[in-house]
Design an enzyme around this catalytic site. Structure first.
Site: not given
Lengths: 388, 388
Positions: B150, B172, B183, B263, B383, B388
């Site tokens: 992702t 992943k 996650t 991230e 994040n 959006t």
């Protein structure tokens, strides 16, 4: 007698000075003195097992329900300083007591600032002499409120006028705010004539639903302290209920001001959880969401990403019906029966205040609200370079 | 047979395709097929009570200890989609089973991506036909690993060569990493000849000390799934201990790769707690520190602010001696007996790896390590604008 802050109630005077503890050179010491005729006192302290020396000393001294003066310094928390830290805290208490002609056990002491640095006792002792010098103590509540600021951007005061008696207060605190109070020092004063037991009851009830439900970043301070001092100077003894209401109003006002001034805040977010078996489960769930970084980042981005609310609340220590969870942003349904509601992604969260309501679908009437903020770039900025 | 990834062990083939589920237009679907002769399978799923439809379906299908193929899609988590989400997950399983001539109960399904958006079933069904088309399935482990990414910046594969048998894997996961696995989607394959019970034992033991102790941001996904598929094609049945070791090695390697690609990560931080009564208390304490935003911001700033470590650990659900806590940054003492050590503020934390060790001073021999990261501007950036 002022119309605001700790010196608003009859019987209280304060002083503030610049002792050079803050690198900024701003005022950094304050003293609040109860001139009586009564000296009932109550306090609530951090639940962190790593607590600062001033917390240890203040806890001892308020034990007997009587405190006549509270010394404050900002810029240095006197936390994690071992034996020397406790020695320094006791020395400052003895110094204040001597200058005011009181007993050590009459004095409360509060420190806030960097953890793990010894207090500069030469500066602190000189500051105590300035705070107690002739003419220093007076109607200086606002000066005291300014002196206890750390990274606060505004001083925080409050007043609640009751029927012939008054509750005043000042507070500071911007980060490291979490369940066991915010990272904060608060001093409440009242001229009501009350017993230490009445004071403790009112204070404990109020903090449980104000400062204890303010959760900015899940962190909990080593120094959190809230004092309530009562002079009895109004000669009026309110009912316990009236006292509870006034103390709650003062705490709620200060808690809102702490939230609004939290480090790096761009959004004031309230998370309300309903539909749980009891209020305790509701607060667990609200706190879990309020602490979730992905949720907080979404709030910073004004992003109605309700999926993160569900993902967060799903881990909470609360009963729920995973198929029947509803989420509302500013009263608009974004998720019903754990599924997206029409127009959910179009909800406008660009305002500074966001109200999130979550119903966990068990049909229970438990309910609770936690105040928090978004997770912004400036939060990271401020907190990635605090001690350096 | 590849030398790396899910197709390294004998008996496994994979395929990948671009179905148009990811807005980026990158490959977004993958299929891993066990060609046997055996089909033992084990799985570990998220503990989040709000779990996605594919988790529900996969949990049912692995119940009998047998899975012959696992379908993956990225770009859409098919979570919080209610009845339609479950219907879509089952439709995709039936479609794969039909194309491969298998039963629905032989198929596992994993989705990752945005929560609360319905799967584009037309694209998904077209993708399934591509994944199962003549010649599609083959030595395509790396292509499969790329297709499940992702916001991962690199594909993540592993291989462990044992004595005549092999464990391969892909994974992943970048954010929303927390106690109940990261996650993440992980698929492990082996050509060892083992029972479903052996597989589950090895997988549960391994995830408990690898993915379960990876805590990037305290958030827990609705989709976390780890599969272990065994083909028996090597004809070799290892001892349970040897199997445990190989599966642990594969999980540990993938967990390290997930941490390194988290991230916004600029620092890889390990938090080790010792001196507790038992390992459970040690992991509670390590997790509490690893989740503390003020601590994580300090790590981002390379700031040896050990006071935040004490403030954080003081709230942990673990026994401690508040006067006897020691903290080490990269093996240099910064806090001894809960007090600053000489030179503590000069410790150099500018490197990408920071090892934090905390002894809670109870003298117990409990110990645990949690892997986390710093809290950086890019974490907030990524994040605050995900959906959006």
């Amino acid at each position: 007698m002022a119309d605001y802050g700790v010196t608003a109630p009859q019987g209280f005077v304060a002083s503030a000075t610049t002792a050079g503890i803050k690198v900024s050179g701003n005022p950094d010491m304050a003293l609040v003195v109860n001139q009586g005729p009564e000296f009932s006192a109550a306090a609530v302290f951090t639940r962190n097992r790593v607590f600062a020396a001033p917390v240890k000393v203040s806890r001892e001294n308020v034990e007997d329900g009587q405190i006549k003066a509270v010394l404050f310094n900002a810029g240095n928390a006197n936390a994690c300083n071992g034996v020397q830290g406790e020695k320094d805290a006791r020395e400052s208490v003895t110094h204040v007591a001597k200058n005011l002609g009181l007993q050590d056990s009459d004095i409360g002491v509060c420190s806030t600032g960097l953890i793990g640095e010894l207090l500069p006792m030469d500066k602190l002792n000189a500051g105590i002499d300035q705070l107690t010098a002739d003419g220093a103590l007076g109607d200086n509540g606002t000066a005291a409120a300014k002196a206890i600021m750390t990274t606060d951007t505004v001083d925080k005061e409050t007043v609640v006028f009751a029927d012939g008696w008054t509750v005043g207060g000042m507070g500071k605190g911007v980060g490291m705010m979490a369940p066991s109070l915010a990272t904060m020092l608060v001093c409440l004063t009242t001229d009501a004539s009350i017993t230490p037991e009445m004071a403790q009851t009112a204070l404990s009830n109020a903090t449980a639903v104000t400062f204890d439900t303010l959760d900015i970043d899940g962190s909990t301070s080593t120094n959190d302290t809230v004092f309530l001092l009562a002079s009895g100077a109004s000669g009026i003894t309110p009912s316990q209920d009236d006292l509870n209401d006034a103390v709650y109003a003062a705490c709620s006002d200060l808690a809102a001001k702490l939230q609004a001034d939290a480090e790096g805040v761009t959004k004031r977010v309230s998370v309300t959880v309903t539909g749980t078996a009891n209020n305790e489960q509701a607060i667990n769930a609200a706190r879990t969401v309020a602490r979730d970084n992905l949720f907080k980042c979404a709030m910073f981005g004004s992003d109605p990403n309700w999926g993160r609310v569900l993902a967060a609340v799903g881990m909470a220590d609360a009963d729920m019906d995973p198929e029947k969870i509803s989420v509302f942003f500013n009263d608009q349904a974004v998720c019903l029966d754990s599924t997206g509601a029409p127009g959910a992604r179009e909800v406008d969260l660009s305002g500074a205040d966001i109200a999130v309501r979550i119903d966990l679908g068990t049909g229970g009437d438990g309910e609770a609200t936690v105040r928090t903020t978004d997770l912004s770039h400036s939060y990271v900025e401020i907190n990635s370079a605090y001690s350096t």
